[in-house]
Design an enzyme around this catalytic site. Sequence first.
Site, mmCIF file in Angstrom:
data_model
loop_
_atom_site.group_PDB
_atom_site.id
_atom_site.type_symbol
_atom_site.label_atom_id
_atom_site.label_comp_id
_atom_site.label_asym_id
_atom_site.label_seq_id
_atom_site.Cartn_x
_atom_site.Cartn_y
_atom_site.Cartn_z
ATOM 1 N N CYS A 2 0.835 -1.194 0.000
ATOM 2 C CA CYS A 2 0.000 0.000 0.000
ATOM 3 C C CYS A 2 0.872 1.246 0.000
ATOM 4 O O CYS A 2 1.931 1.294 0.620
ATOM 5 C CB CYS A 2 -0.942 0.084 1.185
ATOM 6 S SG CYS A 2 -2.052 -1.298 1.338
ATOM 7 N N ARG A 27 3.617 -0.192 -4.960
ATOM 8 C CA ARG A 27 3.432 -0.736 -3.611
ATOM 9 C C ARG A 27 2.148 -1.566 -3.484
ATOM 10 O O ARG A 27 1.914 -2.204 -2.457
ATOM 11 C CB ARG A 27 3.405 0.400 -2.589
ATOM 12 C CG ARG A 27 4.671 1.224 -2.569
ATOM 13 C CD ARG A 27 4.556 2.342 -1.563
ATOM 14 N NE ARG A 27 4.484 1.843 -0.213
ATOM 15 C CZ ARG A 27 5.532 1.554 0.540
ATOM 16 N NH1 ARG A 27 6.740 1.735 0.074
ATOM 17 N NH2 ARG A 27 5.380 1.095 1.761
ATOM 18 N N ASN A 101 -1.425 2.208 5.580
ATOM 19 C CA ASN A 101 -0.544 1.149 5.086
ATOM 20 C C ASN A 101 -0.104 0.351 6.307
ATOM 21 O O ASN A 101 0.507 0.921 7.209
ATOM 22 C CB ASN A 101 0.668 1.781 4.378
ATOM 23 C CG ASN A 101 1.789 0.788 4.148
ATOM 24 O OD1 ASN A 101 1.533 -0.402 3.928
ATOM 25 N ND2 ASN A 101 3.018 1.259 4.189
ATOM 26 N N GLU A 484 17.096 -17.113 -9.133
ATOM 27 C CA GLU A 484 16.627 -15.782 -9.511
ATOM 28 C C GLU A 484 15.923 -15.816 -10.880
ATOM 29 O O GLU A 484 14.881 -15.188 -11.067
ATOM 30 C CB GLU A 484 17.808 -14.804 -9.520
ATOM 31 C CG GLU A 484 17.480 -13.396 -9.994
ATOM 32 C CD GLU A 484 16.437 -12.669 -9.158
ATOM 33 O OE1 GLU A 484 16.068 -13.166 -8.082
ATOM 34 O OE2 GLU A 484 15.965 -11.608 -9.600
ATOM 35 N N GLU A 491 7.188 -14.662 -11.483
ATOM 36 C CA GLU A 491 6.500 -13.449 -11.007
ATOM 37 C C GLU A 491 6.008 -12.587 -12.162
ATOM 38 O O GLU A 491 5.026 -11.866 -12.028
ATOM 39 C CB GLU A 491 7.340 -12.648 -10.016
ATOM 40 C CG GLU A 491 8.486 -11.880 -10.569
ATOM 41 C CD GLU A 491 9.212 -11.042 -9.511
ATOM 42 O OE1 GLU A 491 8.559 -10.467 -8.646
ATOM 43 O OE2 GLU A 491 10.447 -10.956 -9.580
ATOM 44 N N HIS A 507 18.056 -36.470 -8.260
ATOM 45 C CA HIS A 507 17.493 -36.970 -6.994
ATOM 46 C C HIS A 507 15.974 -36.819 -6.948
ATOM 47 O O HIS A 507 15.390 -36.768 -5.876
ATOM 48 C CB HIS A 507 18.161 -36.261 -5.816
ATOM 49 C CG HIS A 507 19.632 -36.527 -5.767
ATOM 50 N ND1 HIS A 507 20.157 -37.753 -5.420
ATOM 51 C CD2 HIS A 507 20.693 -35.742 -6.079
ATOM 52 C CE1 HIS A 507 21.473 -37.700 -5.501
ATOM 53 N NE2 HIS A 507 21.826 -36.495 -5.901
HETATM 54 O O1 M6R Z 1 12.987 -4.627 -0.769
HETATM 55 P P1 M6R Z 1 13.554 -6.002 -0.565
HETATM 56 O O2 M6R Z 1 14.832 -6.201 -1.306
HETATM 57 O O3 M6R Z 1 13.695 -6.371 0.880
HETATM 58 O O4 M6R Z 1 12.472 -6.969 -1.200
HETATM 59 C C1 M6R Z 1 12.598 -8.348 -1.113
HETATM 60 C C2 M6R Z 1 11.620 -9.046 -2.033
HETATM 61 O O5 M6R Z 1 10.304 -8.720 -1.692
HETATM 62 C C3 M6R Z 1 11.851 -8.701 -3.510
HETATM 63 O O6 M6R Z 1 13.159 -8.939 -3.903
HETATM 64 C C4 M6R Z 1 10.891 -9.521 -4.392
HETATM 65 O O7 M6R Z 1 11.223 -10.874 -4.346
HETATM 66 C C5 M6R Z 1 10.884 -9.006 -5.828
HETATM 67 N N1 M6R Z 1 9.542 -8.986 -6.342
HETATM 68 C C6 M6R Z 1 11.674 -9.831 -6.762
HETATM 69 O O8 M6R Z 1 11.630 -9.361 -8.067
#
Ligand code: M6R
Length: 608
Positions: A2, A27, A101, A484, A491, A507
Amino acid sequence: MCGIIGYAGHRPAVPVVVEGLRRLEYRGYDSAGVAFGWQGRLCVVRAKGKLAALEEKLAQEPMATATCAMGHTRWATHGIPAERNAHPHLSNDGTLALVHNGIIENYQEIRARLSAIGYSFHSETDTEVLVNLISYHRRGGQDILSAFATALREAHGAYAVCLMETASPEVIYAARMAAPLILGVGTGEHFVASDIPAFLPYTRQVIFLEDGELIRATPNSYKILRLEDLQPVTRQEQTIQWDIQAAQKGGYRHFMIKEIFEQPRVISDGLTGRIAPGKRAILLPELDGLPIPERLHIVACGTSYHSGLWGRHLLEHWAGVPVQVEIASEFRYRERLLLGKNDMVLVISQSGETADTLAALRRARQQGTTVLGLCNVVGSSIAREASAIIYTQAGPEISVASTKAMCSQMLMLSMMALYWAGRSARMNASACQKQIALLDDLPAMLEEALPSMHERARQLSRIYAQAASFFYLGRGHCFALALEGALKLKELSYIHAEGYSAGEMKHGPIALIDPDFPTFALALDDDLFPKVKSNIVEVQARQGKVIALTNPHVDLHVDDRWDIPSLPAPLSAFTALPALQLFSYEMADYLGKDVDQPRNLAKSVTVE
Ligand code: M6R
């Protein structure tokens, strides 16, 4: 999670707030709303879906003269994405409006208490409960500041809130507890927001609010008070150096592709001032006063966690520091944290606001352990609460999928490893010099390579876009990249993808391989290549299709080869990473997905 913004000034407030919401949309974006004073009442306009839906509704509203307003862009926690759950929420008598938020953990208890005395609720949110609790105290005779503070003292949980009242339509009230809130100080105008880009076109003068603080802001004045006793607090204004251009798309179709292409600049900015004359050592004055840890515990979430996994190889190999890497949501709830006297915790976070990472930091600090923060957002909670902070200097990252932030984290981890390696004399100056020279050459190399990498990603996306599942395989430092790559693909394009250590395939997971289940293999030219090659052959023997990210002159036969410029391991990760990002970007874009704002996600995860 948020985004909130409040504005008190001299401009038409609703467009300012809507523009701010656009910059906060990363956000959360399942609904949005604004509130503004109009003819003695508070007018609230809300819409389910993206900001465009709200803008359509606002086009019908008589808001032109309001110079004070607030807004919210939501990532659902309590209550499904629906207009009734969108913020702002009004009190039953319509005199107060609130945006929020965070999560009020005891809202059900408060709701039951208020229901028993006649309050009614039209949403499933904790926010509607809070605004009515403020209203209850107001009706009990308290002035607005006291009623606001009393209600917040009764609420348990995390919040950044902004409040407006019909009795004072030119004033915004705001408060924070465990969620970000920044005051923007302009000329004849003030802003409060969850993040700086929300008001960056108007002012660079900011004050970072601390937990347990409350603000009252009008166009020409503001005061900061302690929530506890409403005593005034004095805080220094800071000037933010961010470039407004950096927070805009600058001609690219999406923020994500712009941020991928910014990586050469991110690396050169990150290196600036960090290389000693003669390139024989790395300068990290942030670490000068700290002993080299006996053991380093890296704690992070998502992509930042993957950076930590990658960094472990360099920290152990170059600096000889034993490293454990853990997901923050696990670390924070471990029954016993076995942290040694000379251990250090390193928390990595782009936003500096990730709730689990922040909680992990606090838990480690409570045990008396030194916590080093690696963060991008200046003044964020993690940056302020860590024992020492290193900024990654990637500039604002707007796309929800993290790209350049990971590159900047990897760069800083490489520099930390070289810094400790040099300080402990584990690596001599000429060995350090060799790696520093490679780092120094990276920006030009990447700048040149990115356009053709982008083109190859585009070609491959056309071939593989129909796949329902993917494996990403890697070994050694490339295992972190495999994780990654898989995270990015799922995502952004919603294609199921699993990152696996190539050696683990036999495995169990190899049972999944068939002609429709492709594998994306990280087969870079390094010591582990022969092993990876064998794992690729095992996949091919089961009719699995393979894309291999590899280097020219490497002897490898796969369905689709993707040659990227050669670089010695582990720094070869800096060329492999953008390839993975570009592939996911092109897959998602080709499939018509919302690249910058994938479904169900938020940029900054400030709830557990
Ligand atoms: O702001 P942060 O680096 O702590 O965020 C961590 C994760 O929420 C963030 O890396 C998330 O996995 C991304 N969507 C990845 O692209």
